[in-house]
Design an enzyme around this catalytic site. Structure first.
Site, PDB file in Angstrom:
ATOM      1  N   GLU A   1      19.945  51.124  17.758  1.00  0.00           N
ATOM      2  CA  GLU A   1      20.630  52.408  17.969  1.00  0.00           C
ATOM      3  C   GLU A   1      21.394  52.749  16.701  1.00  0.00           C
ATOM      4  O   GLU A   1      22.076  51.898  16.131  1.00  0.00           O
ATOM      5  CB  GLU A   1      21.663  52.348  19.114  1.00  0.00           C
ATOM      6  CG  GLU A   1      21.085  52.316  20.490  1.00  0.00           C
ATOM      7  CD  GLU A   1      22.151  52.342  21.583  1.00  0.00           C
ATOM      8  OE1 GLU A   1      23.262  52.860  21.344  1.00  0.00           O
ATOM      9  OE2 GLU A   1      21.860  51.828  22.674  1.00  0.00           O
TER      10      GLU A   1
ATOM     11  N   GLU B   1      24.465  46.040  24.470  1.00  0.00           N
ATOM     12  CA  GLU B   1      25.906  46.151  24.189  1.00  0.00           C
ATOM     13  C   GLU B   1      26.749  45.512  25.282  1.00  0.00           C
ATOM     14  O   GLU B   1      27.465  46.190  26.031  1.00  0.00           O
ATOM     15  CB  GLU B   1      26.294  47.615  23.971  1.00  0.00           C
ATOM     16  CG  GLU B   1      25.634  48.203  22.748  1.00  0.00           C
ATOM     17  CD  GLU B   1      26.213  49.539  22.319  1.00  0.00           C
ATOM     18  OE1 GLU B   1      27.218  49.983  22.908  1.00  0.00           O
ATOM     19  OE2 GLU B   1      25.679  50.124  21.363  1.00  0.00           O
TER      20      GLU B   1
HETATM   21  C1  FCB Z   1      26.137  53.152  22.641  1.00  0.00           C
HETATM   22  C2  FCB Z   1      25.355  53.069  23.940  1.00  0.00           C
HETATM   23  C3  FCB Z   1      24.466  54.247  24.178  1.00  0.00           C
HETATM   24  C4  FCB Z   1      25.102  55.549  23.731  1.00  0.00           C
HETATM   25  C5  FCB Z   1      25.639  55.440  22.329  1.00  0.00           C
HETATM   26  C6  FCB Z   1      26.266  56.694  21.794  1.00  0.00           C
HETATM   27  O1  FCB Z   1      27.291  52.408  22.755  1.00  0.00           O
HETATM   28  O2  FCB Z   1      24.560  51.908  23.980  1.00  0.00           O
HETATM   29  O3  FCB Z   1      24.101  54.254  25.535  1.00  0.00           O
HETATM   30  O4  FCB Z   1      26.036  55.950  24.632  1.00  0.00           O
HETATM   31  O5  FCB Z   1      26.582  54.410  22.279  1.00  0.00           O
END
Ligand code: FCB
Length: 474
Positions: free
Chosen positions: A376, A188
């Site tokens: 994620e 990210e």
């Molecule tokens: C993302 C991050 C991760 C976590 C989630 C909820 O942006 O990569 O570390 O904090 O959000």
């Protein structure tokens, strides 16, 4: 150590028939990665142990008013000392993949020079154990924990940091490459660049838009150099990056709202996806930063480095955001979001499973032939331990069920999706939100460091078991 037995928690599959919006398991390939993800600073703790030096997150979280309640990652889930048991729990959930980040500030405490042998030994032990458990590791090199000494020397807005990252990537891949095939360079980059250097909500807490734009470019170049460094250390490595992809939807059919949604897409998504495709930054992105010096930062050869071929792309997805044009909005974005309607997570993020399908289909269209992973996906809810000692997070069960169904729909649409990593394995330090936001499949009682698999963890375990049991053609 024996695998801990899990408490008998009731969950939907015990009694009710599967709801209609359950995932169709037969669409997921037989070797699909069913995983969970974490990041070093969010779980490890042991901030001053074994030669680790401060990263920007140590400094930032110890600054006044930076995080909720002044929470820090000093102790976090104490995973640095408890990883063996945590991996046993992961195994008992039938996970066959695990995404985690190694800490730059642990491996190379000053951001330069030889690696710290204690940190190398630590991560080698983790990787060996994952291998023994049959859990495939996906190693992230950078999940926002820049060594503080590099920040003091200019941080990501300084070009020098690109070279430091390339060196760190090369040394780390050499030290760990025999034990891990799957590598993620950066996580990210938008959050690091723009929350960290533009809005000041994340470490290092700077509020300087030009610095944020420079950080974004340098993260893109650093990614490309890291791909090369990992391949040089391990020719058969599979390398990608994990980027936050937001599903932006215009608030109306007006051309102004459509243009506003495009600007946000350029800002959040295309600043990082665009250069991966080759040919440098797309026109929308160059336009957006016209006044901010992006073009002047690009050195000869950068476009090719940023487009170094990758083996997969990691999609981190959380939200659909409805965007409207706003004349009074800060340039160059001049846009605002329309607050999401229920249902919402405890962080106020929308719950729109179809947005996962949208972003997967869209990214697959932009990167034909590139395998994708959901690196994620998850939600925070106000979880609590009930009087029987259980955490019955029905909202997260519903969330996972619907988002995995959407992932399955994307596969039916033709997306080459290879895995899904629930965020997160454990409740953890949620950055500026501290410990209040719980994203884990496993509840962490921070006062005792007890772990309690939530109902969602058991639901996920059963889904993985059911998928593995599907009859397969011989
Ligand atoms: C993302 C991050 C991760 C976590 C989630 C909820 O942006 O990569 O570390 O904090 O959000």
């Amino acid at each position: 150590m024996t695998v801990p037995s899990l408490p008998p928690v009731p969950h939907p599959s015990d009694s009710d028939p599967a709801p209609d919006d359950s995932p169709r398991l037969d669409v997921f390939p037989a070797d699909f990665c069913w995983g969970a993800a974490t990041a070093a600073y969010q779980i490890e703790g042991a901030a001053g142990y074994d030669g680790r030096k401060p990263s920007i997150w140590d400094t930032f979280s110890h600054s006044p008013d930076a995080t909720l309640n002044g929470d820090t990652g000093d102790i976090a889930c104490d995973h640095y000392h408890r990883w063996h048991d945590d991996f046993d729990v992961a195994k008992s959930l039938n996970l066959n993949a695990y995404r985690f980040s190694v800490s730059w500030a642990r491996l190379q405490p000053t951001g330069r020079g030889p690696l710290n042998p204690l940190a190398v030994a630590h991560y080698r032990a983790q990787l060996e154990r994952l291998r023994a458990l049959g859990i495939r590791p996906f190693v992230t090199l950078y999940h926002w924990d820049l060594p503080q000494e590099l920040e003091d020397a200019g941080g990501w807005p300084a070009r020098e940091t690109v070279d430091r990252f390339a060196e760190y990537a090369a040394r780390t891949a050499e030290a760990l490459g025999d034990l891990a095939t799957d590598w993620i360079t950066t996580n990210e980059s938008w959050c690091q660049a723009f929350l960290g250097y533009g809005e000041g909500k994340h470490a290092p807490g700077r509020r300087d838009w030009r610095a944020a734009v420079a950080a974004a470019h340098h993260l893109n170049v650093a990614h490309g150099l890291a791909v090369r460094a990992i391949r040089a250390a391990r020719a058969d490595a599979s390398v990608g990056t994990a980027q936050l992809i937001v599903d932006f939807v215009p608030a109306s059919s007006s051309p102004a709202d459509a243009a506003a949604a495009r600007r946000w897409d350029a800002y959040h998504n295309q600043t990082f996806l665009g250069p991966l495709r080759g040919g440098g930054y797309p026109a929308d992105v160059l336009d957006l930063y016209r006044e901010d010096g992006l073009a002047e930062l690009i050195r000869p050869g950068d476009d090719a480095v940023m487009a170094e071929p990758i083996d997969f792309l990691g999609v981190n997805h959380y939200q659909q955001v409805v965007v409207a044009h706003d004349d009074d909005g800060t340039p160059p974005l001049r846009a605002r979001d329309i607050p999401a309607e229920p249902a919402l997570t405890s962080l106020g993020w929308s719950v729109k499973p179809e947005s996962l399908r949208n972003v997967l289909v869209r990214v697959a269209g932009e990167f034909p032939d590139l395998p994708l992973y959901v690196t994620e996906s998850g939600a925070s809810f106000d979880d609590y331990v009930d009087p029987d000692g259980n955490v019955l997070d029905q909202e997260r069960v519903d969330y996972l069920r619907r988002y995995l169904a959407a992932a399955g729909d994307a596969i039916k649409d033709g997306v080459d999706l290879r895995g899904y990593f629930a965020w997160s394995l454990l409740d953890n330090f949620e950055w500026a939100e501290g410990y209040r936001m719980r994203f884990g499949l496993i509840y962490v009682a921070y006062d005792t460091q007890a772990r309690i698999p939530k109902a969602s963890a058991l639901w996920y375990r059963d889904l993985i078991t059911d998928h593995a049991a599907l009859p397969r053609p011989a």
